[in-house]
Design an enzyme around this catalytic site. Structure first.
Site, mmCIF file in Angstrom:
data_model
loop_
_atom_site.group_PDB
_atom_site.id
_atom_site.type_symbol
_atom_site.label_atom_id
_atom_site.label_comp_id
_atom_site.label_asym_id
_atom_site.label_seq_id
_atom_site.Cartn_x
_atom_site.Cartn_y
_atom_site.Cartn_z
ATOM 1 N N LYS A 72 29.874 20.771 -6.673
ATOM 2 C CA LYS A 72 28.659 21.272 -6.012
ATOM 3 C C LYS A 72 28.996 22.499 -5.167
ATOM 4 O O LYS A 72 28.242 23.476 -5.145
ATOM 5 C CB LYS A 72 28.033 20.176 -5.137
ATOM 6 C CG LYS A 72 27.435 19.032 -5.925
ATOM 7 C CD LYS A 72 26.213 19.476 -6.711
ATOM 8 C CE LYS A 72 25.616 18.396 -7.578
ATOM 9 N NZ LYS A 72 24.592 18.875 -8.499
ATOM 10 N N ILE A 106 15.565 12.158 -9.390
ATOM 11 C CA ILE A 106 14.896 13.152 -8.542
ATOM 12 C C ILE A 106 14.045 14.080 -9.407
ATOM 13 O O ILE A 106 12.926 14.437 -9.043
ATOM 14 C CB ILE A 106 15.938 13.924 -7.703
ATOM 15 C CG1 ILE A 106 16.702 12.922 -6.833
ATOM 16 C CG2 ILE A 106 15.275 14.984 -6.827
ATOM 17 C CD1 ILE A 106 18.020 13.436 -6.298
ATOM 18 N N TYR A 131 33.442 15.511 -7.457
ATOM 19 C CA TYR A 131 31.989 15.705 -7.558
ATOM 20 C C TYR A 131 31.511 16.715 -6.508
ATOM 21 O O TYR A 131 30.817 17.685 -6.818
ATOM 22 C CB TYR A 131 31.260 14.362 -7.381
ATOM 23 C CG TYR A 131 29.808 14.535 -7.050
ATOM 24 C CD1 TYR A 131 28.915 14.981 -8.020
ATOM 25 C CD2 TYR A 131 29.321 14.303 -5.757
ATOM 26 C CE1 TYR A 131 27.582 15.185 -7.711
ATOM 27 C CE2 TYR A 131 27.997 14.504 -5.445
ATOM 28 C CZ TYR A 131 27.127 14.946 -6.426
ATOM 29 O OH TYR A 131 25.820 15.156 -6.101
ATOM 30 N N SER A 169 24.380 18.962 -2.519
ATOM 31 C CA SER A 169 24.532 17.654 -1.881
ATOM 32 C C SER A 169 25.183 17.803 -0.512
ATOM 33 O O SER A 169 26.008 18.701 -0.294
ATOM 34 C CB SER A 169 25.442 16.812 -2.783
ATOM 35 O OG SER A 169 25.873 15.659 -2.113
ATOM 36 N N ASN A 175 22.050 10.067 -18.275
ATOM 37 C CA ASN A 175 21.881 9.109 -17.185
ATOM 38 C C ASN A 175 20.390 8.999 -16.885
ATOM 39 O O ASN A 175 19.988 8.875 -15.733
ATOM 40 C CB ASN A 175 22.662 9.648 -15.966
ATOM 41 C CG ASN A 175 22.818 8.603 -14.894
ATOM 42 O OD1 ASN A 175 22.687 7.406 -15.141
ATOM 43 N ND2 ASN A 175 23.059 9.053 -13.674
HETATM 44 C C1 WQD Z 1 25.462 4.588 1.903
HETATM 45 C C2 WQD Z 1 26.062 3.637 2.941
HETATM 46 C C3 WQD Z 1 28.237 2.834 2.343
HETATM 47 C C4 WQD Z 1 26.950 0.518 -1.146
HETATM 48 C C5 WQD Z 1 26.648 9.008 -2.004
HETATM 49 C C6 WQD Z 1 27.355 10.227 -2.471
HETATM 50 C C7 WQD Z 1 26.542 11.418 -2.194
HETATM 51 C C8 WQD Z 1 25.197 11.205 -2.741
HETATM 52 C C9 WQD Z 1 24.501 10.024 -2.312
HETATM 53 C C10 WQD Z 1 24.804 12.404 -4.741
HETATM 54 C C11 WQD Z 1 27.544 3.882 3.214
HETATM 55 C C12 WQD Z 1 27.247 1.697 2.390
HETATM 56 C C13 WQD Z 1 26.970 1.330 -0.028
HETATM 57 C C14 WQD Z 1 27.233 -0.878 -0.991
HETATM 58 C C15 WQD Z 1 27.536 -0.524 1.365
HETATM 59 N N1 WQD Z 1 24.745 11.858 -3.735
HETATM 60 N N2 WQD Z 1 27.251 0.818 1.208
HETATM 61 N N3 WQD Z 1 27.512 -1.325 0.259
HETATM 62 O O1 WQD Z 1 28.203 7.310 0.058
HETATM 63 O O2 WQD Z 1 26.443 8.145 1.685
HETATM 64 O O3 WQD Z 1 26.533 9.062 -0.587
HETATM 65 O O4 WQD Z 1 25.369 8.936 -2.593
HETATM 66 O O5 WQD Z 1 24.437 13.094 -5.476
HETATM 67 O O6 WQD Z 1 27.131 12.501 -2.771
HETATM 68 O O7 WQD Z 1 28.580 10.333 -1.810
HETATM 69 O O8 WQD Z 1 25.718 6.783 -0.284
HETATM 70 O O9 WQD Z 1 24.412 4.824 -0.960
HETATM 71 O O10 WQD Z 1 26.829 4.962 -1.658
HETATM 72 O O11 WQD Z 1 26.276 4.575 0.735
HETATM 73 O O12 WQD Z 1 27.799 -0.995 2.474
HETATM 74 O O13 WQD Z 1 27.251 -1.647 -1.964
HETATM 75 O O14 WQD Z 1 25.976 2.310 2.436
HETATM 76 O O15 WQD Z 1 29.478 2.424 2.845
HETATM 77 O O16 WQD Z 1 27.750 3.628 4.588
HETATM 78 P P1 WQD Z 1 26.852 7.788 0.305
HETATM 79 P P2 WQD Z 1 25.793 5.239 -0.639
#
Ligand code: WQD
Length: 339
Positions: free
Chosen positions: A152, A12, A148, A124, A35
């Site tokens: 925040k 970002i 995490y 977040s 990272n």
């Molecule tokens: C999105 C959707 C999964 C991977 C996380 C952090 C949050 C943030 C953004 C940080 C969900 C599904 C995912 C996969 C899947 N940021 N999925 N297969 O969990 O909403 O948010 O990332 O700074 O804090 O919690 O994002 O992209 O991991 O998942 O089905 O291999 O995709 O179950 O429904 P999430 P995500």
């Protein structure tokens, strides 16, 4: 305007830097490349058509931070630096508390010492209590469920207290929903270390052939098609939200918190289909068990950002996928092996 950006080489941060440079800001980046990669900053300079100062350093190193701030003498700070993997935070909570909280305290102290009193902070949507019903307004009950997210939440409170203690202080706290996509050039984008945890980087690798199949975590949620629904936001829109928040912080005092999303939910299968269309190929997937800690739906109410910042997301899910695919296909190894 002079802007000091912690964690500016990350996903970002790098997109925000390009927009800052294009807006004629004088930028100093402070990043330890944990990272992220210095290569991203090379590309940022090219895309931003301007130079910036890069300082390699850790936000927990108070001496280095202070020296960098004394040299930069910024009008404002954008604070991206931090550890951000939810799963890892449960395995290494102390590393998360140390980096994200101690690092932020060090930053605020160093800002005080140079008289810089304006900050935009990366928070977040993870801070919201997942048991509450979306869409989430900024007033929704908080209740992060992992270390995490708790870091925040704590840092938000620290910043609010810091801002309340001095009438000339201004803080904008941005709660990001799900940032995805890449710069239209395909030169900068998301480059996670190892196997991606997040959906769009994972789909990108499957489409690119380096991972075999997407596992869809859960097909029995109470959503349109049974898969998890999220508010994905194009990283370019997120970057422009930082510029809007910065401008707001320059002319106001006190602290304000803003949701940054589109207000629209997209399910895992909808995202998969949109990515297939963008990449022009089918993406193998299999529906598996739910991932622990996931919720059915997370969507922002973004009316406050629109009303107060005059900011609104412009890009669609199709734009997010086509830009992510452009980045992936031009940089199959991310910033590694870059010329
Ligand atoms: C999105 C959707 C999964 C991977 C996380 C952090 C949050 C943030 C953004 C940080 C969900 C599904 C995912 C996969 C899947 N940021 N999925 N297969 O969990 O909403 O948010 O990332 O700074 O804090 O919690 O994002 O992209 O991991 O998942 O089905 O291999 O995709 O179950 O429904 P999430 P995500």
């Amino acid at each position: 305007m002079r802007v000091f950006v912690t964690g500016g080489a990350g996903f970002i941060g790098s997109h925000t830097l390009v927009q800052l440079l294009r807006d004629n800001a004088q930028v100093t980046v402070f990043d330890n490349y944990t990272n992220s990669s210095p290569e991203a900053l090379k590309r940022v300079r090219r895309l931003g058509q301007s130079d910036l100062t890069a300082v390699e350093g850790d936000i927990c190193d108070t001496g280095a931070l202070k020296t960098a701030l004394e040299e930069a003498r910024p009008d404002a700070v954008i604070h991206f630096a931090g550890l951000k993997a939810v799963g890892e935070s449960a395995e290494k909570p102390l590393a998360y508390y140390q980096n994200n909280i101690t690092g932020s305290l060090a930053l605020l102290e160093a800002m005080d010492s140079v008289g810089c009193r304006r900050i935009v902070f990366s928070s977040s949507a993870t801070v919201y209590d997942p048991h509450e019903q979306p869409p989430f307004t900024e007033e929704h009950r908080l209740g992060a469920i992992n270390p995490y997210g708790r870091t925040k939440q704590f840092v938000e409170d620290i910043i609010r207290d810091w801002a309340a203690a001095n009438t000339e202080t201004s803080a904008a706290i941005l709660r990001y929903f799900n940032p995805v996509g890449a710069h239209a050039s395909g030169d900068i984008g998301e480059d996670p270390v190892g196997i991606p945890n997040n959906l769009v980087p994972y789909i990108s690798r499957v489409a690119g052939g380096s991972l075999a199949q997407l596992q869809v975590f859960g097909g029995d949620y109470d959503t349109r098609d049974g898969t998890g629904e999220r508010d994905y936001i194009h990283v370019e829109d997120l970057a422009s939200a930082h510029l809007a928040a910065l401008k707001h912080a320059m002319k106001t005092t006190g602290s304000e918190t803003f949701n940054i999303g589109t207000g629209q939910g997209t399910t895992v299968l909808e995202m998969l289909k949109a990515f297939e269309k963008a990449a022009g190929r089918s993406i193998p997937y299999r529906i598996t068990d739910r991932r622990p800690g996931d919720v059915a739906k997370s969507v922002a109410d973004v009316s406050k950002a629109t009303r107060v910042l005059g900011w609104q997301a412009q890009y669609t899910v199709d734009d997010m996928c086509s830009s992510a695919w452009n980045w992936q296909s031009r940089n199959p190894n991310g910033y590694d092996n870059a010329e």
